[in-house]
Design an enzyme around this catalytic site. Structure first.
Site, PDB file in Angstrom:
ATOM      1  N   GLU A 130     120.325  48.704  19.856  1.00 24.86           N
ATOM      2  CA  GLU A 130     120.651  48.385  21.237  1.00 24.86           C
ATOM      3  C   GLU A 130     120.919  46.878  21.269  1.00 24.86           C
ATOM      4  O   GLU A 130     120.343  46.130  20.467  1.00 24.86           O
ATOM      5  CB  GLU A 130     119.475  48.703  22.156  1.00 24.86           C
ATOM      6  N   SER A 155     105.538  47.566  26.372  1.00 25.33           N
ATOM      7  CA  SER A 155     106.607  46.821  25.716  1.00 25.33           C
ATOM      8  C   SER A 155     106.856  45.446  26.332  1.00 25.33           C
ATOM      9  O   SER A 155     105.974  44.598  26.334  1.00 25.33           O
ATOM     10  CB  SER A 155     107.862  47.691  25.737  1.00 25.33           C
ATOM     11  N   ASN A 214     119.793  44.774  23.080  1.00 23.22           N
ATOM     12  CA  ASN A 214     118.552  44.043  23.325  1.00 23.22           C
ATOM     13  C   ASN A 214     117.707  43.807  22.066  1.00 23.22           C
ATOM     14  O   ASN A 214     116.648  43.192  22.145  1.00 23.22           O
ATOM     15  CB  ASN A 214     117.727  44.758  24.395  1.00 23.22           C
TER      16      ASN A 214
HETATM   17  P1  NG1 Z   1     116.173  50.880  31.002  1.00 27.72           P
HETATM   18  O1  NG1 Z   1     115.112  50.325  31.882  1.00 27.72           O
HETATM   19  O2  NG1 Z   1     116.361  52.376  31.116  1.00 27.72           O
HETATM   20  O3  NG1 Z   1     117.438  50.090  31.088  1.00 27.72           O
HETATM   21  C1  NG1 Z   1     115.254  49.512  28.877  1.00 27.72           C
HETATM   22  C2  NG1 Z   1     116.361  49.050  27.975  1.00 27.72           C
HETATM   23  C3  NG1 Z   1     116.666  50.166  26.995  1.00 27.72           C
HETATM   24  C4  NG1 Z   1     115.426  50.605  26.236  1.00 27.72           C
HETATM   25  C5  NG1 Z   1     114.281  50.881  27.201  1.00 27.72           C
HETATM   26  C6  NG1 Z   1     112.977  51.171  26.516  1.00 27.72           C
HETATM   27  C7  NG1 Z   1     118.280  47.618  28.495  1.00 27.72           C
HETATM   28  C8  NG1 Z   1     119.460  47.390  29.357  1.00 27.72           C
HETATM   29  N1  NG1 Z   1     117.576  48.727  28.733  1.00 27.72           N
HETATM   30  O4  NG1 Z   1     115.670  50.699  29.506  1.00 27.72           O
HETATM   31  O5  NG1 Z   1     117.679  49.769  26.123  1.00 27.72           O
HETATM   32  O6  NG1 Z   1     115.072  49.646  25.273  1.00 27.72           O
HETATM   33  O7  NG1 Z   1     114.101  49.788  28.113  1.00 27.72           O
HETATM   34  O8  NG1 Z   1     112.208  50.048  26.250  1.00 27.72           O
HETATM   35  O9  NG1 Z   1     118.004  46.800  27.625  1.00 27.72           O
HETATM   36 ZN    ZN Z   2     109.146  47.117  22.950  1.00 27.66          ZN
END
Ligand code: NG1
Ligand code: ZN
Length: 547
Positions: A372, A67, A374
């Site tokens: 989310e 990703s 993001n």
């Molecule tokens: P983690 O690393 O658990 O915070 C991140 C994103 C999640 C999700 C995952 C999977 C943030 C704060 N956290 O997870 O929302 O998208 O990656 O890709 O954005």
């Molecule tokens: Zn991704």
């Protein structure tokens, strides 16, 4: 005679030995780490996918991607029959199979087969795809080796975005009722619906021109492909398309969201509609620069409110009694939650981070919108809702205005990749809403103003010492941490902060928001220091925000 599991172990020892001792966990987004440590994990996930496929009697997907992580990393995740994330109990199996020593692999496979009562005579089938990382090709081969070690067939799609593979798996397991499991099928379905909705709409402020930072990832290739199907309806310019820059380096949705600034190579005029994808194109954020050069971000929360508002209107117009709800995580900006409750008057739920939690919760509604902050998200419709919409669209006994609402709803459903967040599909969906509303990005941005916020990372010895509850908004351990956070938050108007261990990186994440950026930065810093002190910080202490 050697059993098939013994044979699989032999191939593991000869071709894909486990060279690292460190235990690796199947986290929020599968396995993710430095690519050089993943060969044996990939081979074993090929094996596991076959077992899952035989157990479910359905096609299972294996996606090779990390990703938004840097190019040096890679990862793998399994996709369950309806395009959803692997079931939690199998995440445990995945972790076990990935970590067992080479000479215990056959035995572990047999134990799993017995435990899950898997009929090995069932024919499995696997769909594999990868992102554009240099390491993805050989790692994908390792997955294929695992699949064929258990004498099972696989279809290798080569390069796909993550959501495209989710889509293919769903198409296959619904015997085509969701769509055709080819790239062409995907582009056709989404673009036809998009063009239909875009047709006959006139605008003055909306602009059918969009500039996309593709994070130097697979999204660039696939978006250019989609452009061919869309034609003149929307003019997409793609940069950070992998032709020179490095994947996710100073670009992409995560960079733009966290840094709160445009990516490298971005020099647009005021008001131009700008977009960033992440490396595997399952996240999207929008932004623009105003006349004074100020950066304005329209993140997952803003997308969710835009889409939910539009769908609410269509549902009302159709006369159908469908329950629409919105799902967020603790990272959602406080202003967005307030806006959804007070202005949109839509029920809103908060769940722990991770798409599977959001997706699962969204399924509780007839129409579930989840995002989310993001930029990862989509909309899911219950089977019953889809049937009602289809029926209403052609129900002669309904007034034409209701039928029109239902028809539009039915077409919108085809623009949406319901299986998982999809940057390409979300882009088209947002464009439709902006076009129908005749909104520029400034108009959209006015819906509400984000509270200034800051996201930080703290390195600790063992991030699992942090345990959370209340959808990650409270830290139950280590002792004293939550109390410390509470008393810091109290000092700042509209202050809010929480800490949680990341599921994809070896860090603790700190989130803070407050009425001013300086307060959000200071609150984030102070909370980080508490995490460092109380949760076993390592390396340099968090440094105070630059003045
Ligand atoms: P983690 O690393 O658990 O915070 C991140 C994103 C999640 C999700 C995952 C999977 C943030 C704060 N956290 O997870 O929302 O998208 O990656 O890709 O954005
Ligand atoms: Zn991704």
């Amino acid at each position: 005679m050697e059993s098939i599991t013994d044979l699989a172990q032999k191939i593991a020892q000869e071709k894909h030995p486990r060279k690292v001792d460190k235990v690796i966990q199947y986290g929020t987004a599968g396995f993710r780490t430095r690519a050089e440590n993943l060969d044996h994990v990939m081979y074993r996930m090929g094996l596991l996918a076959v077992l899952r496929s035989k157990e479910r009697k359905a096609t299972i997907g294996v996606m090779i991607t990390a990703s938004h992580n840097p190019e040096e990393d890679n990862g793998v995740k399994l996709i369950d029959p309806h395009g959803e994330m692997l079931e939690a109990s199998w995440e445990v199996h995945a972790t076990h199979i990935a970590n067992v020593p080479d000479d215990g692999l056959a035995e572990s496979l047999r134990t799993l087969i017995q435990k899950e009562n898997i009929d090995m005579s069932v024919e499995g089938y696997i769909y594999v795809a990868k992102d554009t990382r240099p390491s993805s090709s050989s790692l994908s081969q390792a997955v294929m080796d695992g699949v064929s070690a258990l004498k099972t067939n696989a279809k290798d799609y080569g390069l796909l975005t993550t959501p495209q593979l989710h889509y293919m798996v769903t198409c296959k397991n619904t015997e085509g009722s969701y769509g055709t499991d080819t790239e062409e099928g995907y582009y056709q379905k989404l673009s036809s619906a998009f063009k239909l909705l875009h047709k006959n709409v006139s605008w003055t402020k909306y602009s059918p021109v969009t500039v996309v930072d593709a994070a130097n990832g697979v999204g660039a290739v696939k978006l250019k492909e989609m452009q061919k199907y869309i034609g003149e309806t929307l003019k997409i310019t793609v940069y950070n398309d992998g032709s020179s820059g490095k994947l996710n380096l100073q670009c992409g949705a995560d960079y733009v969201k966290v840094q709160q600034k445009g990516p490298i190579g971005c020099n647009a005029d005021a008001g131009v509609k700008l977009v960033s994808f992440d490396g595997d194109a399952d996240r999207i954020v929008f932004y623009f620069f105003d006349k004074d050069g100020k950066f304005h971000l329209l993140d997952g929360d803003k997308i969710a409110t835009l889409v939910a508002g539009y769908l609410t209107n269509l549902v009302t117009q159709s006369g159908l009694k469908l329950k629409l709800g919105l799902v967020q995580t603790a990272y959602a900006n406080g202003s967005s939650t307030k806006y959804i409750r007070q202005q949109l008057k839509i029920p809103v739920a908060c769940v722990p981070t991770g798409v599977k939690h959001l997706h699962h919760k969204a399924l509780e509604y007839d129409v579930g919108v989840y995002f989310e902050a993001n930029g990862h998200g989509t909309v899911v419709f219950s089977d019953d809702a889809m049937n009602q919409v289809k029926k209403a669209a052609s129900d002669e006994s309904r007034p034409e205005s209701e039928r029109k609402g239902a028809r539009n709803l039915s077409t919108v459903i085809d623009v949406i990749n319901q299986t998982v967040g999809d940057a390409i599909s979300d882009l088209l969906l947002v464009e439709i809403v902006l076009c129908v509303r005749d909104w520029s990005l400034e108009d959209w941005d006015k819906a509400y103003t984000d509270l200034p916020n800051r996201q930080l990372k703290v390195k600790v010895k063992d991030r699992t010492v942090i345990k959370t509850s209340d959808a990650e908004r409270k830290a139950d351990s280590p002792p004293g941490l939550q109390e410390a956070v509470d008393s810091l938050v109290e000092k700042y108007p509209s202050g809010r902060s929480f800490v949680r261990p990341s599921g994809t990186e070896d860090v603790v994440r700190v989130y803070a928001e407050a009425e001013t950026q300086a307060d959000a930065d200071m609150l984030g810093y102070e909370v980080s220091v508490k995490v460092y002190e109380l949760a076993g910080g390592v390396g340099d202490k968090p440094s105070p925000p630059a003045k």
